[in-house]
Motif scaffolding. Structure first.
Motif: not given
Ligand SMILES: *Cc1c(COP(=O)(O)O)cnc(C)c1O
Length: 353
Positions: A59-82
């Motif tokens: 996945d070029p956007a790494s959505d699943q990973l960004r979702e997991a990171i967002a969840h850990y930090h209590d943020l939204r996926m749109e606030q995460v870049f990997v």
């Protein structure tokens, strides 16, 4: 030097990473890796990914990973870049957000990759001296700038800047991006991720190399306002659409979800650090207060380069920076397991006599 090189290649000064020795049986305390292995769930997720889908592009956007990171930090996926290690994330940050007419500011003693990116991208910068206790003084950054970047805790000192001080900096510095590189924050600091919703100019950078024991996988990320994340994504999609492979995305996602393993290993490192500092103090070493998985230490009667060489003869590798002058009498030592720390201590006992 070659006539075939692009002109810029003559001018850059590449970063020199800590040695990755080929010899086995070395006690490797020089590049701040985690002495404990990664989450078993991460290992299993990577095995599954290899077995089932390695034929396909990730996945070029790494959505699943960004979702997991967002969840850990209590943020939204749109606030995460990997990216492929936080070094790559930082490279994009320098290019996408920190190149302006006014100089970029960072500490005189800090992660030595920062000036390398400045050279590569032609970014004008000025260094700001740490104070006499090797600490960052926020007041010294309150002047016109094209951006501010520093690690917190700082490297290679290990010193932590309080979150309230970062907030004071953000309140005063609203017109340029402030990047907090939190490579070591999980070993005793408080993350500025909690401020991302309130400060659109704040970008927080993390890595899975240290606190999540995945240095070999190469995964890092940035947290910030969607506007900043979009700039990073534009650069990334002009460079490499697939910076993270399937194995990296699967392993990193599982590692972000394994809270228990993460907390256990960080706690063990912090306990070992406390013991190690006590032992070193007993030998007369001065140790800067560390909130990282390494300590920065000097001995009033023993030359740091000589100590480093003597340790190396005993198969223990630590990091010595001969420059700048101000830190040439310090050693940066990664906190290993208790057994590794004990071996370091007994080697030092032998060397110091
Ligand atoms: C280790 C380190 C990094 C790089 O981490 P990777 O994700 O392994 O590239 C970035 N910044 C600092 C301050 C570090 O010490």
């Amino acid at each position: 030097m070659s006539q075939f090189w692009s002109p810029i290649v003559h001018d850059i000064t590449p970063y020199v990473p800590g040695e990755q020795p080929k010899l086995a049986n070395l006690i490797k305390l020089n590049t701040n890796e985690n002495p404990y292995g990664p989450s078993l769930r991460a290992l299993e997720a990577m095995r599954q990914e290899v077995a089932n889908s390695i034929r396909l592009y990730p996945d070029p956007a790494s959505d699943q990973l960004r979702e997991a990171i967002a969840h850990y930090h209590d943020l939204r996926m749109e606030q995460v870049f990997v990216g492929n290690g936080s070094d790559e994330v930082l490279a994009h940050v320098f290019q996408a957000l920190l190149k302006h007419d006014a100089p970029l500011l960072f500490p005189d003693i800090t992660y030595s990759f920062y000036p390398v990116y400045c050279k590569l991208y032609g970014i004008n910068y000025e260094t700001v001296a740490l104070d006499d206790n090797f600490e960052i003084r926020v007041d010294d950054y309150l002047r016109p700038n094209g951006g501010i970047v520093f690690p917190n805790p700082n490297a290679p000192t290990g010193c932590l800047l309080a979150l309230s001080e970062i907030e004071r900096l953000l309140d005063a510095n609203t017109q340029s991006v402030v990047v907090v590189d939190e490579a070591y924050v999980d070993f005793g600091g408080e993350s500025a991720a909690s401020l991302v919703d309130r400060y659109p100019q704040l970008l927080v950078v993390h890595t899975l190399s240290k606190s999540r024991s995945l240095a070999g996988l190469r995964v890092g990320y940035a947290l910030g306002n969607n506007d900043l994340i979009q700039a990073l994504t534009r650069v990334k999609d002009s460079f490499n659409s697939y910076p993270l492979g399937r194995v990296a995305q699967a392993g990193a996602t599982a590692a972000m979800q394994d809270q228990a393993h993460f907390e256990n290993t960080c706690r063990k490192v912090m306990q070992s650090r406390k013991k190690l500092v006590k032992e070193l103090n007993g030998f007369g070493f001065k140790v800067l207060p560390s909130a990282a998985n390494f300590i920065f230490t000097s001995h009033p009667e023993h030359d740091a380069a000589t100590l480093s060489a003597s340790l190396r003869e005993r198969n223990i590798v630590v990091r010595h920076f001969s420059k700048p002058e101000r830190i040439s009498q310090f050693l940066r030592i990664t906190v290993g397991t208790d057994v590794q720390c004990a071996m370091l201590v007994s080697a030092l006992r032998e060397i110091l006599g």
